[in-house]
Design an enzyme around this catalytic site. Structure first.
Site, PDB file in Angstrom:
ATOM      1  N   ASP A 261      50.312  34.895  46.834  1.00 59.56           N
ATOM      2  CA  ASP A 261      51.645  35.093  47.296  1.00 59.56           C
ATOM      3  C   ASP A 261      52.028  36.763  47.317  1.00 59.56           C
ATOM      4  OD1 ASP A 261      54.623  34.778  47.627  1.00 59.56           O
ATOM      5  OD2 ASP A 261      54.055  32.389  47.960  1.00 59.56           O
ATOM      6  N   ASP A 316      51.594  29.488  55.344  1.00 55.92           N
ATOM      7  CA  ASP A 316      52.711  28.733  55.210  1.00 55.92           C
ATOM      8  C   ASP A 316      53.986  29.644  55.225  1.00 55.92           C
ATOM      9  OD1 ASP A 316      54.551  26.513  54.843  1.00 55.92           O
ATOM     10  OD2 ASP A 316      54.126  26.275  52.720  1.00 55.92           O
ATOM     11  N   CYS A 369      58.643  25.263  57.922  1.00 52.63           N
ATOM     12  CA  CYS A 369      59.508  24.400  57.939  1.00 52.63           C
ATOM     13  C   CYS A 369      60.878  24.749  58.785  1.00 52.63           C
ATOM     14  CB  CYS A 369      59.910  24.196  56.544  1.00 52.63           C
ATOM     15  SG  CYS A 369      60.417  25.422  55.663  1.00 52.63           S
TER      16      CYS A 369
END
Length: 443
Positions: A261, A316, A369
């Site tokens: 990340d 993501d 999302c």
């Protein structure tokens, strides 16, 4: 606490949010700390009232002709919970700990049929998002948004490295689980009228690593990456590791997953989760500080040795989170246009980074999302214009290779898939799979 006292508490917390403009969880936590007499059931009931009011804030304000915390709670009780005016009047009695009694105007509005509402009011979303959401959903806009304003169930993903869905369902039979409609490794639990669900993380099976709490949409997104045993996979935005763990199980602990990340702090929770899960094919690549190839090039790239090596890169992507409004209803009212522009820039950077990590014949799985085309189809279209060596796999082929039902109603104009509460009874997720050169997706 009496039901009326709980309503008073919810109004006070909403008023605090208006003044201090902070996340709802912070306000609820502070209220619980300063009201020690409230038991766990009281705290859950108050929290549910607050969340339900935030879910229905715009429609409630339209019904009551004002957006004060009191008006929003009144409107929510009528529209969201279906209480009649007499029922609401018993809660708003003006007696000890109860809110002040209803005014004649309030009662009249509660007894009258709901007024004609604009799309943002009827769908309970910010006005400035009407154009992009209409672009995403067309004539289904209000139905989609109303579904996004409902409460969400609690889904878990069975850890197939340690057990099966059938065995776990039997072990958790006392909690009445249901199988998820689409995800093959999911179980679902519904919350009660006060918004309380089962304390799943206190169950021995959770402590043993037999399952993780994960929305069915997130489970489907992981499966749609087409990750297969033996592959070399990079999870570029791993965060707390929910999809990393799902990929490890999907790959049956074979192959290699490199999880990283841009911010080392986001990876803090993944260590204990990996240990509990029994995943052995995950290697963490933790940056020394915050890695940002544009703003902070001095921080070393933890993936520098993996250029053009991956069968799959999962992106993501950081996004506005509009697909999670069922669980985070306060986020919709705190979202600003500037945040959308910032996320779009982040998405372009991370996609370009992913392109340099994929080997010929490999693929990128782009996941958000978000429901907004600017973060989904538009981001993919712009990426393909910058990288003509990539092409998008058809939604039909991706579903077939993933072993999932045909999700044709979820296909987008650019070839991705958009899952929503209205279409799939999941949180909102967008998935697009991009192939580098030849179509080399695993089956």
């Amino acid at each position: 606490m009496t039901p009326a006292a709980r309503v008073s508490a919810a109004i006070a917390i909403l008023a605090d949010l208006e003044v201090r403009r902070r996340p709802v969880n912070d306000a609820l936590r502070e209220w619980g700390q300063t009201h020690r007499f409230a038991g766990s059931r009281d705290r859950a009931a108050v929290a549910t009232l607050v969340y339900d009011a935030l879910r229905r804030r715009a429609s409630a304000a339209s019904l009551l002709g004002g957006d004060s915390p009191r008006a929003v709670v009144l409107g929510m009780l009528r529209l969201g919970r279906g209480l009649e005016a007499d029922d609401i009047a018993r809660l708003f009695s003006g007696e000890r700990f109860a809110p002040e009694a209803l005014t004649a105007d309030e009662r009249g509005r509660l007894e009258a049929p709901p007024p004609d509402m604009s799309a943002p009011a009827a769908g309970d979303f910010p006005d400035w998002l009407e154009e992009p959401l209409t672009r995403a959903f067309g004539d289904d806009l209000i139905a989609e948004m109303q579904a996004l304003a409902d409460r969400a169930p609690i889904d878990i993903r069975v850890n197939t490295l340690k057990t099966s869905r059938e065995a776990l369902a039997e072990a958790l039979a006392h909690l009445s689980p249901q199988t998820t409609p689409l995800a093959p490794d999911g179980l679902r639990f519904h919350v009660d009228a006060d918004g309380r669900g089962p304390a799943l993380q206190a169950e021995p099976e959770f402590i043993q690593g037999l399952f993780e709490v994960q929305d069915e949409g997130s489970q489907l997104a992981s499966r749609l990456t087409l990750a297969a045993p033996g592959e070399q996979v990079i999870d570029l935005c791993a965060g707390a590791g929910g999809k990393t763990l799902a990929l490890a199980a999907q790959m049956d602990n074979r192959g290699q997953i490199y999880a990283t990340d841009i911010d080392a702090q986001r990876l803090a929770a993944i260590h204990a989760r990996l240990e509990r899960s029994g995943a052995r094919n995950v290697q963490l690549r933790v940056p020394r500080g915050r890695y940002d190839p544009v703003r902070r090039p001095e921080v070393a790239d933890p993936l520098a040795d993996l250029a053009a090596s991956a069968d799959l890169v999962l992106v993501d992507a950081p996004c506005t989170g509009t697909g999670t409004w069922r669980r985070n209803p306060d986020a919709k009212w705190r979202l600003r246009p500037g945040a959308l522009k910032e996320r779009m820039n982040d998405q372009a950077v991370v996609l370009d980074r992913a392109a340099g990590l994929v080997k010929p014949g490999g693929r990128i799985a782009y996941v958000t999302c978000s429901l907004l085309p600017a973060e989904n189809d538009d981001a993919i279209t712009a990426f393909l214009e910058r990288h003509d060596e990539f092409s998008i796999l058809s939604a039909e082929d991706v579903c077939r290779q993933a072993g999932l039902p045909d999700l044709a109603p979820c296909a987008t104009a650019a070839g991705g898939l958009l899952l929503t509460p209205h279409r799939t009874e999941t949180d909102g997720f967008y998935v697009a799979v991009l192939s580098n050169g030849t179509t080399g997706a695993a089956g």
